[in-house]
Design a protein around this motif. Structure first.
Motif, short mmCIF file in Angstrom:
data_model
loop_
_atom_site.label_atom_id
_atom_site.label_comp_id
_atom_site.label_asym_id
_atom_site.label_seq_id
_atom_site.Cartn_x
_atom_site.Cartn_y
_atom_site.Cartn_z
N CYS A 65 7.11 7.10 11.71
CA CYS A 65 7.14 7.58 13.09
C CYS A 65 7.69 9.00 13.10
O CYS A 65 8.64 9.33 12.38
N HIS B 298 9.29 10.39 15.38
CA HIS B 298 10.54 10.54 16.13
C HIS B 298 11.71 10.54 15.14
O HIS B 298 12.25 11.61 14.84
N LEU B 299 12.04 9.38 14.61
CA LEU B 299 13.17 9.33 13.67
C LEU B 299 12.81 8.63 12.36
O LEU B 299 13.70 8.23 11.62
N CYS C 255 11.08 5.71 11.64
CA CYS C 255 10.85 4.27 11.46
C CYS C 255 9.39 4.04 11.08
O CYS C 255 8.55 4.92 11.19
N CYS D 143 5.82 1.86 17.27
CA CYS D 143 7.10 2.00 16.57
C CYS D 143 8.13 1.16 17.32
O CYS D 143 8.44 1.46 18.48
N CYS E 44 11.32 0.89 16.93
CA CYS E 44 12.69 1.42 17.03
C CYS E 44 13.02 1.90 18.43
O CYS E 44 14.08 1.58 18.98
N HIS E 45 12.13 2.71 19.03
CA HIS E 45 12.40 3.22 20.38
C HIS E 45 11.15 3.13 21.24
O HIS E 45 10.95 3.95 22.14
N GLY F 202 7.96 3.78 20.63
CA GLY F 202 6.99 4.87 20.55
C GLY F 202 5.60 4.31 20.31
O GLY F 202 5.44 3.32 19.59
N PRO G 145 9.51 8.31 22.89
CA PRO G 145 10.18 9.57 22.58
C PRO G 145 9.49 10.49 21.58
O PRO G 145 9.80 11.68 21.55
N PRO G 146 8.57 10.03 20.72
CA PRO G 146 7.97 10.98 19.77
C PRO G 146 7.25 12.12 20.50
O PRO G 146 6.63 11.90 21.55
S1 FES Z 1 11.75 6.21 15.47
FE1 FES Z 1 9.85 5.72 16.35
S2 FES Z 1 10.20 5.88 18.45
FE2 FES Z 1 12.09 6.42 17.59
#
Ligand code: FES
Length: 162
Positions: free
Chosen positions: A101, A103-104, A106, A119, A121-122, A124, A137-138
């Motif tokens: 992902c 974003h961070l 995952c 995703c 994690c958040h 996405g 958030p991505p």
């Molecule tokens: S790591 Fe994928 S949305 Fe945050």
């Protein structure tokens, strides 16, 4: 020495020393220095835009008939440390992405019922065929891997840096 005014003792510079760096020369150095920094910044920006966007060598991934239409296949590309996933979108078409992902970092997975990469994690979400951000958030799309079917085998040709 003691008959010098106080300011002369505190600032013992002779007028001749001023020739070492005149105001005009100092201004010239400033302009040259600023120009060099601006040139460097433009050069860095140009290099970033012009560098090769693909990384990874072409290599076989899996036989096409081992992946059902609508099914996915996990692999590693361009290195063994880079999780990737491909999706067979039709009889003849395949897309592939980095599984990280943007974003961070995952791992994303395919949600067939939503036709998207998800995703957890958040929350996405990315478009199934383009990897573009749909929600969450991505802000950048998934790293796309160029793939091609050659004689019944899916090949990975390179990964776009995003
Ligand atoms: S790591 Fe994928 S949305 Fe945050």
């Amino acid at each position: 020495m003691n008959d010098q005014p106080g300011w002369k003792r505190d600032f013992p510079y002779e007028a001749a020393a001023e020739d070492e760096v005149t105001r005009r020369e100092f201004a010239r150095y400033l302009v040259l220095g600023s120009g060099a920094m601006a040139f460097g910044a433009v050069g860095m920006a140009a290099w970033t835009q012009l560098r090769s966007i693909n990384v990874g060598e072409p290599r076989e991934v899996v036989a096409l008939d081992e992946v059902a239409v609508g099914g996915t296949f996990l692999f590693r590309y361009p290195t063994a440390a880079d999780p990737a996933v491909l999706l067979r979108t039709s009889e003849d078409d395949v897309v592939a992405f980095s599984q990280k992902c943007t974003h961070l970092g995952c791992v994303v997975f395919f949600q067939a019922d939503e036709d998207r990469w998800h995703c957890p994690c958040h929350e996405g979400n990315f478009d199934a065929t383009t990897g573009a951000v749909l929600s969450g958030p991505p802000t950048r799309p998934l790293g796309k891997i160029e793939v091609e079917v050659r004689n019944g085998t899916i090949w990975a040709l390179g990964r776009e840096e995003s």
